[in-house]
Design a protein around this motif. Structure first.
Motif, mmCIF file in Angstrom:
data_model
loop_
_atom_site.group_PDB
_atom_site.id
_atom_site.type_symbol
_atom_site.label_atom_id
_atom_site.label_comp_id
_atom_site.label_asym_id
_atom_site.label_seq_id
_atom_site.Cartn_x
_atom_site.Cartn_y
_atom_site.Cartn_z
ATOM 1 N N GLN A 1 -2.641 3.129 1.697
ATOM 2 C CA GLN A 1 -3.930 2.428 1.523
ATOM 3 C C GLN A 1 -3.474 2.353 -0.264
ATOM 4 O O GLN A 1 -2.818 2.153 -0.488
ATOM 5 N N THR A 2 -4.693 0.885 -0.491
ATOM 6 C CA THR A 2 -5.278 0.219 -1.839
ATOM 7 C C THR A 2 -5.913 0.485 -2.379
ATOM 8 O O THR A 2 -6.909 -0.122 -1.478
ATOM 9 N N PRO A 3 -6.241 1.376 -3.099
ATOM 10 C CA PRO A 3 -7.527 1.495 -3.821
ATOM 11 C C PRO A 3 -8.156 0.151 -4.069
ATOM 12 O O PRO A 3 -9.429 0.416 -4.832
ATOM 13 N N ILE B 1 -2.080 8.164 5.098
ATOM 14 C CA ILE B 1 -2.503 6.694 5.666
ATOM 15 C C ILE B 1 -1.993 5.538 4.207
ATOM 16 O O ILE B 1 -3.126 5.808 3.111
ATOM 17 N N TRP C 1 -9.205 -4.494 5.988
ATOM 18 C CA TRP C 1 -9.806 -4.336 4.956
ATOM 19 C C TRP C 1 -11.141 -3.770 4.970
ATOM 20 O O TRP C 1 -11.717 -3.492 5.883
ATOM 21 N N SER D 1 0.898 -1.620 -0.290
ATOM 22 C CA SER D 1 0.154 -0.364 -0.309
ATOM 23 C C SER D 1 0.849 1.425 -0.037
ATOM 24 O O SER D 1 2.519 0.948 0.193
ATOM 25 N N VAL E 1 -10.604 8.404 3.153
ATOM 26 C CA VAL E 1 -9.366 8.091 3.497
ATOM 27 C C VAL E 1 -8.351 9.200 3.602
ATOM 28 O O VAL E 1 -8.208 10.527 3.372
ATOM 29 N N GLU F 1 -1.522 8.649 -0.045
ATOM 30 C CA GLU F 1 -1.616 9.659 -0.609
ATOM 31 C C GLU F 1 -1.376 11.373 0.314
ATOM 32 O O GLU F 1 -0.746 10.613 1.430
ATOM 33 N N MET G 1 -10.980 -2.066 -0.520
ATOM 34 C CA MET G 1 -9.849 -2.077 -0.846
ATOM 35 C C MET G 1 -8.904 -1.855 0.806
ATOM 36 O O MET G 1 -10.002 -2.522 1.930
ATOM 37 N N ILE G 2 -7.371 -1.765 0.760
ATOM 38 C CA ILE G 2 -7.079 -1.858 2.299
ATOM 39 C C ILE G 2 -6.519 -0.408 2.364
ATOM 40 O O ILE G 2 -6.118 0.158 1.701
ATOM 41 N N LEU G 3 -6.987 0.081 3.650
ATOM 42 C CA LEU G 3 -6.728 1.203 4.434
ATOM 43 C C LEU G 3 -5.714 1.268 5.395
ATOM 44 O O LEU G 3 -7.049 0.591 6.425
ATOM 45 N N GLY G 4 -4.844 1.323 6.217
ATOM 46 C CA GLY G 4 -3.530 0.441 6.007
ATOM 47 C C GLY G 4 -3.550 -0.365 7.568
ATOM 48 O O GLY G 4 -3.184 -1.119 5.770
#
Length: 336
Positions: free
Chosen positions: A117-119, A115, A100, A76, A111, A79, A94-97
């Motif tokens: 992330q994988t959007p 942090i 899931w 990740s 977002v 941004e 998506m993955i945030l921090g």
């Protein structure tokens, strides 16, 4: 919504091609309709919780979905600016921090800046169809675009830039309120509603790097054509020659040879020229400040941007901006 749109589909193991979204579906008028007819009524009904999905533990088989137009990212990435993302249809994943997020249609996610992330993500080698509306908030306005993920392609609209600091200020006020211990639901909801109402009334500037594609692109050798499209599609991303060459399945030396032979420049020289031309357009036609234009095309250090700009155009960015303003005042003199 069809069953195909919500059902997970097997991933074939190859990077998905990125293709332009249908012109009508990616038009600003369509985006405004989504905001007015779908997002705002949902926001009115549920409030800011619309952008607070319930996180789930991150499974070991969760990973990003690779695209042809993105630089290689094994993990990740953070941004630099915050964003609000809303799922128009399907099921966004998506993955945030370290969490899931599975976001259904009619819900969104906030977002924060910084942090990882994988959007667009998947797990179990399964891709879910999802249609996203994304709003990136800069200090000097917002950028809006629509994107769609399917098991066979990644579709993207052009990006629309709204140079309005009022929008940025509203968002910062909302974000600041959310960070306080005492939550004021009416205040936070009102700020978000006002933010999207103002956004729907805006007159955006399309920021489409594809407008600067060279003539005769179809006649270029395939690796060079692919490299040019990569650079235009990732204008503000950090440049890495080795990554670009690997994407085009050639060596860095051969890719540089192709750029010099057909475009009379290097890959970095081509990207620099593209960035500076778009920055000049933003300075003269949109009226951005020098620092804002620099950040938008990928130069966080405005001093470095200034040096490159003077070397390329023979004048400073602020001088060209002042010259354009003088021309505008001459043409549009007030009748009194």
């Amino acid at each position: 919504m069809t069953d195909r749109q919500v059902r997970a589909m097997p991933y074939n193991g190859k990077p998905l091609p990125t293709v332009p979204m249908d012109q009508e579906e990616g038009a600003w008028e369509t985006i405004v309709a989504i905001i007015v007819r779908e997002l705002l009524p949902r926001l009115e009904a549920v409030g800011p919780s619309l952008f607070r999905p319930t996180p789930q533990p991150l499974s070991k088989d969760a990973c990003l979905i690779p695209f042809h137009d993105l630089w290689t990212r094994c993990h990740s990435y953070p941004e630099r600016f915050p964003q609000l993302a809303y799922v128009v249809a399907g099921q966004g994943e998506m993955i945030l921090g370290s969490q899931w997020l599975s976001v259904p249609a009619g819900k969104g996610v906030f977002v924060p800046a910084g942090i990882p992330q994988t959007p667009h993500a998947m797990h179990g080698n399964q891709i879910r169809w999802a249609d996203w509306l994304r709003v990136l908030i800069y200090p000097f306005g917002v950028i809006v675009h629509r994107c769609r993920i399917t098991p066979v392609a990644h579709e993207k609209s052009i990006r629309y830039f709204v140079p309005d600091e009022t929008l940025s200020g509203m968002f910062r006020a909302w974000q600041k309120g959310g960070a306080r211990e005492e939550i004021v639901p009416l205040r936070d909801k009102s700020l978000l509603v006002a933010f999207f109402c103002l956004l729907a009334e805006a007159n955006p500037v399309p920021v489409n790097p594809m407008d600067w594609l060279p003539s005769g692109l179809e006649a270029l050798p395939a690796p060079l054509r692919q490299a040019v499209l990569f650079l235009h599609g990732n204008l503000a991303q950090p440049f890495r020659l080795s990554v670009l060459a690997a994407r085009c399945l050639v060596s860095p030396y051969h890719l540089c040879h192709l750029f010099r032979r057909y475009l009379e420049t290097t890959p970095l020289g081509y990207l620099t020229r593209l960035r500076l031309n778009i920055a000049r357009h933003l300075l003269e036609q949109v009226g951005l400040s020098v620092g804002d234009a620099a950040a938008l095309v990928g130069y966080p250090d405005w001093r470095h941007f200034h040096r490159l700009f003077v070397r390329h155009f023979g004048a400073s960015p602020s001088a060209l901006r002042r010259q354009e303003r003088r021309l505008v005042r001459r043409v549009f003199k007030p009748p009194f």
